[in-house]
Write a protein that holds these residues in place. Structure first.
Motif, mmCIF file in Angstrom:
data_model
loop_
_atom_site.group_PDB
_atom_site.id
_atom_site.type_symbol
_atom_site.label_atom_id
_atom_site.label_comp_id
_atom_site.label_asym_id
_atom_site.label_seq_id
_atom_site.Cartn_x
_atom_site.Cartn_y
_atom_site.Cartn_z
ATOM 1 N N GLU A 1 -66.016 39.741 3.715
ATOM 2 C CA GLU A 1 -67.197 39.403 3.439
ATOM 3 C C GLU A 1 -68.491 40.029 4.081
ATOM 4 O OE1 GLU A 1 -68.771 36.423 5.204
ATOM 5 O OE2 GLU A 1 -70.315 36.021 3.910
ATOM 6 N N LEU A 2 -68.346 40.181 5.493
ATOM 7 C CA LEU A 2 -69.214 40.867 6.356
ATOM 8 C C LEU A 2 -69.919 42.069 5.591
ATOM 9 C CD1 LEU A 2 -70.654 40.828 9.318
ATOM 10 C CD2 LEU A 2 -68.594 42.245 10.027
ATOM 11 N N LEU A 3 -68.916 42.937 5.496
ATOM 12 C CA LEU A 3 -69.284 44.380 4.969
ATOM 13 C C LEU A 3 -70.111 44.095 3.740
ATOM 14 C CD1 LEU A 3 -66.051 46.415 5.358
ATOM 15 C CD2 LEU A 3 -67.781 45.972 6.909
ATOM 16 N N HIS B 1 -63.403 55.213 1.917
ATOM 17 C CA HIS B 1 -63.542 54.759 0.493
ATOM 18 C C HIS B 1 -62.580 53.620 0.455
ATOM 19 C CE1 HIS B 1 -65.810 58.133 -0.568
ATOM 20 N NE2 HIS B 1 -64.812 58.986 -0.212
ATOM 21 N N PRO B 2 -62.716 52.820 -0.414
ATOM 22 C CA PRO B 2 -61.994 51.728 -0.595
ATOM 23 C C PRO B 2 -60.522 51.935 -1.252
ATOM 24 C CG PRO B 2 -63.963 51.089 -1.855
ATOM 25 C CD PRO B 2 -63.874 52.660 -1.330
ATOM 26 N N GLN B 3 -59.534 51.414 -0.359
ATOM 27 C CA GLN B 3 -58.224 51.993 -0.629
ATOM 28 C C GLN B 3 -57.065 50.631 -0.405
ATOM 29 O OE1 GLN B 3 -57.019 55.152 -1.701
ATOM 30 N NE2 GLN B 3 -55.120 53.803 -1.755
ATOM 31 N N PRO B 4 -56.386 50.007 -1.172
ATOM 32 C CA PRO B 4 -55.580 48.857 -0.839
ATOM 33 C C PRO B 4 -54.413 49.481 -0.423
ATOM 34 C CG PRO B 4 -55.352 49.507 -3.099
ATOM 35 C CD PRO B 4 -56.481 50.305 -2.671
ATOM 36 N N ASP B 5 -53.770 48.522 0.566
ATOM 37 C CA ASP B 5 -52.439 48.712 1.144
ATOM 38 C C ASP B 5 -51.608 47.826 0.998
ATOM 39 O OD1 ASP B 5 -52.579 47.293 3.422
ATOM 40 O OD2 ASP B 5 -53.827 48.761 4.777
ATOM 41 N N CYS C 1 -63.486 44.180 -0.001
ATOM 42 C CA CYS C 1 -64.914 43.852 -0.034
ATOM 43 C C CYS C 1 -65.248 44.161 -1.862
ATOM 44 C CB CYS C 1 -65.844 44.661 0.801
ATOM 45 S SG CYS C 1 -67.529 44.743 0.529
ATOM 46 N N ARG C 2 -64.864 45.014 -2.161
ATOM 47 C CA ARG C 2 -65.140 45.386 -3.569
ATOM 48 C C ARG C 2 -64.519 44.298 -4.440
ATOM 49 N NH1 ARG C 2 -63.016 50.989 -5.690
ATOM 50 N NH2 ARG C 2 -61.125 49.860 -5.850
ATOM 51 N N GLN C 3 -63.331 44.296 -4.291
ATOM 52 C CA GLN C 3 -62.589 43.021 -5.115
ATOM 53 C C GLN C 3 -63.132 41.655 -4.987
ATOM 54 O OE1 GLN C 3 -60.491 45.890 -6.829
ATOM 55 N NE2 GLN C 3 -59.704 43.899 -7.231
ATOM 56 N N LEU C 4 -63.408 41.385 -3.988
ATOM 57 C CA LEU C 4 -63.840 40.030 -3.861
ATOM 58 C C LEU C 4 -65.359 39.730 -4.079
ATOM 59 C CD1 LEU C 4 -61.715 38.800 -0.719
ATOM 60 C CD2 LEU C 4 -61.555 38.192 -3.090
ATOM 61 N N TYR C 5 -66.256 40.593 -3.737
ATOM 62 C CA TYR C 5 -67.514 40.355 -3.556
ATOM 63 C C TYR C 5 -68.427 41.555 -4.450
ATOM 64 C CZ TYR C 5 -66.199 37.418 0.171
ATOM 65 O OH TYR C 5 -65.506 36.512 0.864
ATOM 66 N N ALA C 6 -67.583 42.380 -5.127
ATOM 67 C CA ALA C 6 -68.309 43.411 -5.888
ATOM 68 C C ALA C 6 -69.333 44.189 -5.289
ATOM 69 C CB ALA C 6 -68.871 42.794 -7.244
ATOM 70 N N GLN C 7 -68.940 44.397 -4.120
ATOM 71 C CA GLN C 7 -69.913 45.366 -3.168
ATOM 72 C C GLN C 7 -69.203 46.512 -2.753
ATOM 73 O OE1 GLN C 7 -73.089 44.704 -2.722
ATOM 74 N NE2 GLN C 7 -73.107 43.043 -4.115
ATOM 75 N N ALA C 8 -69.789 47.620 -2.510
ATOM 76 C CA ALA C 8 -69.404 49.100 -2.295
ATOM 77 C C ALA C 8 -69.897 49.613 -1.277
ATOM 78 C CB ALA C 8 -68.732 49.676 -3.454
#
Lengths: 497, 158
Positions: free
Chosen positions: B49-51, B77-81, B98-105
């Motif tokens: 959320e911070l990012l 880069h965004p990467q799940p683990d 951040c991308r999944q929850l807040y649509a921000q990258a």
């Protein structure tokens, strides 16, 4: 640095066998489970081991009493506030201040800090640790059962979880200066109050969602879990369920009480297992048994003995023990919760999740009450009386009853410390939960499957154990399941690291 | 100007694990970075959320392996683990959330500095201190040139 998963399997004819789950995942700290089977694959023994040790009770000896709340909160990064407050209540007595003598503003500040801690800790457990099991099922692939997948599958739920945890942590920071390992307690009081400006931050919803939003979301989560129970009634009602005694602090009028009250223990039928007792009498009430295979002790009621005197603590026990909840929304949900067990004590382990969320709602309501209280930055903050050599502080931490006991010499140096944390109280119950899963799931299915592993863990997870606190140790949580034959030869092993 | 964040990750009580914090501390003292600075023992889920509130994020962390030149700067880069622990997230995984929850990258970079000693003790080893100086020198130069992290190319290493 980041965990990977591996497996190692060999086959061999087996007679007696031993299975180890090491360590249990998605709990706080490091523990393992071992299961011993006979030739017919029946469970002979099921044990939940805590295998690390750090010895805070020894560390604090020789330190001045006023350091105790600062030192012991380092037991844990999850519930430091609970240790800070329990130690604080104890050292108040060292300076001659009993709970009822603490300045009213200090009591309110401590309570607000406590409610914020319980709120954020419970939210963390539900959203981060428990929700993957509930959303995806205990048989879902391990790769699915984590917060990443919750974020993908249900981002709104995940966002609310994050915001709820954040709200609690922000409030902790406002009071104690830091989200983790902050300082609020001083002997006989607190360091600071909470100004109107600071309180407005949590009320107006501008910078972060307001406390009203927290109440609304908490209520949503309670309803979600009631609905979930309706949809999964058989599993929720039966999984790892067994009768037990239940221990909690309770207010003088019988209300749910998290910060200061008297001990009450009910048996599985709802009868009092002992007369209500002052928390300072814990040494007369409880004994702790030890086993060679775990660092975690087994507390029990002296009056009932080791065999019958064990009990559960935590949200389920608290909702069983209390007669009512002082806040209206949580009380309404408590009444609905009681209906699930026909107004008798609820011994359904998985209902702990529901009880936990009702407590989240209660804490949200209490936080609002206190945030609206203009006296939080008024009046004296510290009092001192006549020095004593003994202090015992007991609170209801998120995971259950937490006891801190300090003895000091005349110069104020700690000579003895005894800590009985929530997870220790639940030791026997967690072991019985493991046994339940082993007997119900493993008996006819000797092959080690991911689903089996997770069901054992799911049962333990319901208690939200904090194993670091319980043994005063820290550790990571890789998982190893090993199957041994009667000669203790390895038959099968799966490892997560 | 883009909103920027510098996060030092580590623990100054574990010798060279304090490289990330030491880096941020020095940057703050020199005021060479136009953005917010934070310290973390580890990244947590809520940091997603911070990012989401930033355009650019710069992670500074110690590294236990070999790094030719003592430090490395790479895009992140965004990467799940599928790690089972929720107590620590990688920068890439935090960006993923951040991308999944807040649509921000946010644009992100990871600065790793090689460390050598990890015991319960304060203070960097001499070799780690040298790596810190090299990383700081590079960072100062880049910030002076543009004042923003965007000046970093997609992959640079000393």
């Amino acid at each position: 640095m980041y965990p990977t998963r591996s497996s190692n399997t060999t086959n061999r004819n087996a007679m007696d066998r031993k299975i180890a789950i090491d360590p249990v995942t998605r709990v706080e700290g490091h523990g393992k489970v071992t299961l011993h089977l006979d030739e017919q694959n029946r469970v002979k023994e099921a044990r939940f081991h805590i295998v690390e040790f750090r010895g805070f009770e020894s560390f604090v000896k020789g330190h001045p009493y006023w350091e105790a709340p600062l030192l012991v909160q380092r037991l844990c990064g999850i519930c430091p506030v609970s240790h800070h407050l329990a130690a604080g209540k104890a050292i108040d007595q060292i300076v001659g201040i009993d709970p009822e003598d603490l300045p009213p503003t200090a009591t309110k500040i401590r309570r607000l800090l406590h409610y914020a801690q319980v709120f954020q800790s419970h939210a963390t457990h539900f959203f981060y640790l428990a929700s993957p099991d509930l959303l995806f099922g205990v048989e879902a692939p391990a790769e699915k059962r984590n917060i990443m997948e919750v974020a993908v599958a249900n981002p709104e739920l995940a966002r609310k979880g994050i915001q709820m945890r954040k709200f609690g942590q922000e409030l902790i920071q406002a009071i104690a200066g830091k989200k983790v390992h902050g300082i609020s307690v001083t002997p006989g009081g607190v360091h600071k109050g909470l100004s109107k400006e600071e309180r407005t931050f949590f009320l107006d919803g501008k910078a972060i969602p307001s406390v009203d939003t927290m109440i609304a979301w908490s209520l949503e989560m309670v309803r979600f879990l009631f609905d979930y129970r309706e949809q999964h009634r058989e599993w929720m009602d039966s999984f790892a369920a067994f009768p037990s005694n239940h221990l909690s602090l309770v207010a003088a009028d019988g209300a749910l009480e998290l910060y200061d009250g008297k001990f009450r223990v009910l048996d599985a039928t709802g009868a009092k297992a002992m007369e209500d007792a002052a928390d300072s009498t814990y040494q007369q009430l409880f004994s702790e048994a030890t086993e060679t295979w775990t660092y975690l002790k087994f507390p029990y009621l002296k009056s009932l003995g080791r065999e019958n005197g064990w009990y559960r603590v935590g949200p389920l026990a608290r909702l069983n023990v209390c007669e009512f909840i002082s806040t209206p929304l949580a009380e309404r949900e408590r009444q609905a919760f009681k209906q699930l067990s026909s107004n008798s004590p609820n011994n359904k382990t998985m209902h702990t999740h529901l009880a936990r969320m009702i407590e989240v709602l209660h804490c949200a309501e209490l936080m609002k009450e206190l945030l609206l209280d203009d006296s939080l930055d008024q009046g004296e903050l510290v009092r001192q009386g006549k020095h004593r050599n003994l202090g015992i502080g007991v609170i209801e931490a998120p995971r259950g009853t937490l006891i801190h006991h300090y003895e000091v010499d005349d110069s104020g140096m700690i000579t003895r410390c005894n800590l009985i944390v929530s997870t220790t109280h639940n030791n026997e119950a967690m072991n019985r939960s493991v046994r339940w899963v082993a007997e119900q799931v493993l008996d006819s299915k000797p092959e080690i499957t991911e689903g089996l592993l997770n069901q054992v863990e799911t049962a333990v997870r319901a208690y939200d154990p904090c194993l670091s606190c319980a043994t005063h140790a820290l550790g990571q949580m890789p998982l190893r399941v090993s199957l041994f034959d009667a000669a203790n030869q390895l038959v099968d092993e799966k490892i997560r690291e | 100007m883009k909103k920027s964040l510098l996060i030092g990750i580590g623990n100054s009580g574990r010798q060279d694990d304090g490289l990330g914090w030491a880096f941020v501390e020095q940057v703050e003292q020199e005021a060479c970075f136009q953005g917010d600075c934070l310290y973390r023992f580890q990244l947590n889920i809520e940091d997603a959320e911070l990012l989401s509130q930033y355009d650019q994020v710069f992670f500074a962390d110690a590294f236990a392996g070999e790094l030719p030149g003592g430090f490395a700067l790479t895009p992140c880069h965004p990467q799940p683990d599928t790690a089972f622990s929720t107590h620590l997230l990688s920068p890439a995984c935090t960006l993923y959330l951040c991308r999944q929850l807040y649509a921000q990258a946010p644009q992100a970079w990871l600065l790793t500095m090689q460390g050598y000693r990890w015991e319960l003790k304060e203070g960097l080893s001499a070799k780690a201190q040298a790596n810190l100086e090299k990383a700081l020198k590079y960072f100062r130069t880049s910030c002076r040139e543009s004042g923003e992290l965007a000046s970093f190319s997609s992959s640079q290493q000393s």
